[in-house]
Design a protein around this motif. Structure first.
Motif, PDB file in Angstrom:
ATOM      1  N   ALA A 148     -45.096 -21.124  -7.497  1.00  0.00           N
ATOM      2  CA  ALA A 148     -45.784 -21.619  -6.304  1.00  0.00           C
ATOM      3  C   ALA A 148     -46.971 -20.754  -5.894  1.00  0.00           C
ATOM      4  O   ALA A 148     -47.747 -21.145  -5.025  1.00  0.00           O
ATOM      5  CB  ALA A 148     -44.790 -21.735  -5.140  1.00  0.00           C
ATOM      6  N   THR A 149     -47.144 -19.586  -6.505  1.00  0.00           N
ATOM      7  CA  THR A 149     -48.296 -18.727  -6.187  1.00  0.00           C
ATOM      8  C   THR A 149     -49.524 -19.101  -7.010  1.00  0.00           C
ATOM      9  O   THR A 149     -50.554 -18.422  -6.935  1.00  0.00           O
ATOM     10  CB  THR A 149     -47.977 -17.246  -6.461  1.00  0.00           C
ATOM     11  OG1 THR A 149     -47.694 -17.073  -7.865  1.00  0.00           O
ATOM     12  CG2 THR A 149     -46.785 -16.770  -5.636  1.00  0.00           C
ATOM     13  N   ALA A 150     -49.457 -20.187  -7.772  1.00  0.00           N
ATOM     14  CA  ALA A 150     -50.507 -20.517  -8.747  1.00  0.00           C
ATOM     15  C   ALA A 150     -51.895 -20.578  -8.130  1.00  0.00           C
ATOM     16  O   ALA A 150     -52.876 -20.109  -8.732  1.00  0.00           O
ATOM     17  CB  ALA A 150     -50.173 -21.839  -9.438  1.00  0.00           C
ATOM     18  N   ALA A 151     -52.030 -21.155  -6.927  1.00  0.00           N
ATOM     19  CA  ALA A 151     -53.359 -21.303  -6.320  1.00  0.00           C
ATOM     20  C   ALA A 151     -54.034 -19.949  -6.122  1.00  0.00           C
ATOM     21  O   ALA A 151     -55.249 -19.811  -6.351  1.00  0.00           O
ATOM     22  CB  ALA A 151     -53.244 -22.036  -4.987  1.00  0.00           C
ATOM     23  N   ALA A 152     -53.263 -18.942  -5.692  1.00  0.00           N
ATOM     24  CA  ALA A 152     -53.837 -17.609  -5.486  1.00  0.00           C
ATOM     25  C   ALA A 152     -54.254 -16.992  -6.814  1.00  0.00           C
ATOM     26  O   ALA A 152     -55.333 -16.387  -6.930  1.00  0.00           O
ATOM     27  CB  ALA A 152     -52.840 -16.707  -4.769  1.00  0.00           C
ATOM     28  N   GLU A 153     -53.410 -17.133  -7.825  1.00  0.00           N
ATOM     29  CA  GLU A 153     -53.738 -16.573  -9.140  1.00  0.00           C
ATOM     30  C   GLU A 153     -55.000 -17.227  -9.704  1.00  0.00           C
ATOM     31  O   GLU A 153     -55.874 -16.544 -10.255  1.00  0.00           O
ATOM     32  CB  GLU A 153     -52.559 -16.765 -10.086  1.00  0.00           C
ATOM     33  CG  GLU A 153     -51.304 -15.997  -9.673  1.00  0.00           C
ATOM     34  CD  GLU A 153     -50.133 -16.280 -10.580  1.00  0.00           C
ATOM     35  OE1 GLU A 153     -50.211 -15.922 -11.765  1.00  0.00           O
ATOM     36  OE2 GLU A 153     -49.138 -16.860 -10.110  1.00  0.00           O
ATOM     37  N   GLU A 154     -55.110 -18.555  -9.548  1.00  0.00           N
ATOM     38  CA  GLU A 154     -56.280 -19.264 -10.051  1.00  0.00           C
ATOM     39  C   GLU A 154     -57.552 -18.862  -9.311  1.00  0.00           C
ATOM     40  O   GLU A 154     -58.652 -18.952  -9.864  1.00  0.00           O
ATOM     41  CB  GLU A 154     -56.050 -20.768  -9.951  1.00  0.00           C
ATOM     42  CG  GLU A 154     -54.986 -21.277 -10.921  1.00  0.00           C
ATOM     43  CD  GLU A 154     -54.503 -22.678 -10.611  1.00  0.00           C
ATOM     44  OE1 GLU A 154     -55.075 -23.302  -9.676  1.00  0.00           O
ATOM     45  OE2 GLU A 154     -53.567 -23.147 -11.278  1.00  0.00           O
ATOM     46  N   ALA A 155     -57.396 -18.403  -8.077  1.00  0.00           N
ATOM     47  CA  ALA A 155     -58.545 -17.939  -7.296  1.00  0.00           C
ATOM     48  C   ALA A 155     -58.922 -16.499  -7.630  1.00  0.00           C
ATOM     49  O   ALA A 155     -59.840 -15.940  -7.028  1.00  0.00           O
ATOM     50  CB  ALA A 155     -58.250 -18.064  -5.800  1.00  0.00           C
ATOM     51  N   GLY A 156     -58.200 -15.884  -8.571  1.00  0.00           N
ATOM     52  CA  GLY A 156     -58.519 -14.525  -8.992  1.00  0.00           C
ATOM     53  C   GLY A 156     -57.877 -13.431  -8.184  1.00  0.00           C
ATOM     54  O   GLY A 156     -58.250 -12.259  -8.318  1.00  0.00           O
ATOM     55  N   VAL A 157     -56.897 -13.780  -7.357  1.00  0.00           N
ATOM     56  CA  VAL A 157     -56.205 -12.774  -6.541  1.00  0.00           C
ATOM     57  C   VAL A 157     -55.097 -12.131  -7.373  1.00  0.00           C
ATOM     58  O   VAL A 157     -54.290 -12.835  -7.999  1.00  0.00           O
ATOM     59  CB  VAL A 157     -55.600 -13.418  -5.275  1.00  0.00           C
ATOM     60  CG1 VAL A 157     -54.802 -12.388  -4.472  1.00  0.00           C
ATOM     61  CG2 VAL A 157     -56.692 -14.032  -4.417  1.00  0.00           C
ATOM     62  N   ARG A 158     -55.066 -10.806  -7.409  1.00  0.00           N
ATOM     63  CA  ARG A 158     -53.957 -10.111  -8.085  1.00  0.00           C
ATOM     64  C   ARG A 158     -52.657 -10.515  -7.402  1.00  0.00           C
ATOM     65  O   ARG A 158     -52.489 -10.320  -6.189  1.00  0.00           O
ATOM     66  CB  ARG A 158     -54.155  -8.588  -7.995  1.00  0.00           C
ATOM     67  CG  ARG A 158     -52.996  -7.812  -8.616  1.00  0.00           C
ATOM     68  CD  ARG A 158     -53.321  -6.329  -8.769  1.00  0.00           C
ATOM     69  NE  ARG A 158     -53.402  -5.615  -7.516  1.00  0.00           N
ATOM     70  CZ  ARG A 158     -52.400  -4.923  -6.958  1.00  0.00           C
ATOM     71  NH1 ARG A 158     -51.216  -4.889  -7.547  1.00  0.00           N
ATOM     72  NH2 ARG A 158     -52.582  -4.268  -5.825  1.00  0.00           N
ATOM     73  N   THR A 159     -51.747 -11.070  -8.186  1.00  0.00           N
ATOM     74  CA  THR A 159     -50.509 -11.618  -7.632  1.00  0.00           C
ATOM     75  C   THR A 159     -49.313 -10.927  -8.279  1.00  0.00           C
ATOM     76  O   THR A 159     -49.223 -10.841  -9.502  1.00  0.00           O
ATOM     77  CB  THR A 159     -50.430 -13.136  -7.863  1.00  0.00           C
ATOM     78  OG1 THR A 159     -51.583 -13.757  -7.266  1.00  0.00           O
ATOM     79  CG2 THR A 159     -49.173 -13.711  -7.245  1.00  0.00           C
TER      80      THR A 159
END
Length: 299
Positions: A148-159
């Motif tokens: 569910a964190t995919a949107a943040a990862e796709e935005a380039g945020v270190r997750t």
């Protein structure tokens, strides 16, 4: 991290409250995501079920720490409560990830909660972050939770997915329920006591979260467990030693299955999980052994 603005969900829980205290003690600005209209300058409203986050409150945040979710052991696992466990994690995480991704200047890191339940029952086999997910309800929840964190990862945020073990603390969580029983001399083994418990002292857990925030090289799954998992029988003996109480009682597996239903399979299951990535990144545990972790909780 230098003095930073950090947003935290789940700030009233055992881990969230301790993390907020730690961050503020070091001079960081903490904003807490709450499920009601903001009443003070350090609150940001969100509603995980509706997927709503007051994104304006996240502007300027250097990090977001997402710890909210329904307690796994708070109720019997009816179909309705299993949906609550899943939805509170998957929907809430998706809302946070979407909010983070929508910012013109997103935070440097999203540290999102997960659990060693990801691995299922590992028996006496030691596993680290390279192990695949196990079978059953909790592993499936953990997989969806992390996805569910995919949107943040796709935005380039270190997750980072913080796969938490059993936190040794007297204020709450599973261990918070054990302390009163053992103090009263009513503590004992669960089942045959051979199942591994991957524990971590609350102090070390908060230090590990801080370490993850401060270590840009860490992303993806990170096990937040101590370096030396022990069996439930060894936990029982340690609690007796530290509290100086007898540990004569046992809870037979059939009785646990009657009392706890499906959740009993996880109580009786064995998880021997090692903090490979924490250790490789230079993290040092203050309370690595079970006796030390119990004593730290009492202090």
């Amino acid at each position: 991290m230098p003095h930073s603005r950090i947003a935290v969900t789940g700030s009233t829980g055992l881990i969230g409250a301790a993390l907020v205290r730690s961050l503020r003690a070091d001079g960081h600005e903490v904003v807490r995501l709450v499920r009601h209209p903001a009443r003070s300058g350090d609150e940001v409203e969100w509603d995980p079920r509706r997927g709503y986050v007051d994104v304006a409150g996240l502007v300027g945040c250097d990090a977001v720490v997402h710890l909210a979710g329904a307690g796994v052991g708070d109720h019997r696992w009816t179909d309705a409560y299993k949906r609550e466990i899943r939805d509170s994690r998957v929907l809430g995480t998706g809302a946070i990830a979407e909010a983070v991704a929508s910012l013109d200047v997103p935070p440097k890191v999203l540290l999102s909660g997960s659990a060693i339940g990801f691995y299922g029952d590992t028996g006496d086999r030691a596993v680290d972050e390279g192990a695949p997910p196990g079978d059953g309800f909790l592993p499936s929840v953990c997989v969806e939770w992390e996805e569910a964190t995919a949107a943040a990862e796709e935005a380039g945020v270190r997750t980072v997915h913080a796969r938490t073990g059993l936190v040794v603390a007297r204020e709450g969580g599973a261990w918070g329920r054990l302390f009163p029983l053992f103090r009263a001399g009513l503590g004992g083994r669960l089942g045959d006591g051979r199942q591994y418990w991957s524990f971590i002292a609350l102090h070390d857990h908060i230090a590990a979260l801080r370490h993850v925030l401060d270590t840009p090289e860490l992303s993806g799954p990170v096990n937040l467990t101590g370096p030396d998992p022990v069996t439930n029988g060894e936990v029982t003996a340690a609690m007796g030693r530290v509290l100086r109480r007898p540990t004569l009682f046992t809870a037979p597996a059939p009785a646990l299955r009657i009392a706890l239903g499906e959740f009993s399979e996880d109580v009786l299951g064995s998880q021997r999980v090692l903090p490979g990535r924490l250790l490789d990144s230079g993290f040092a545990f203050a309370f690595p052994g079970i006796d030390a972790a119990i004593r730290a909780a009492l202090r």
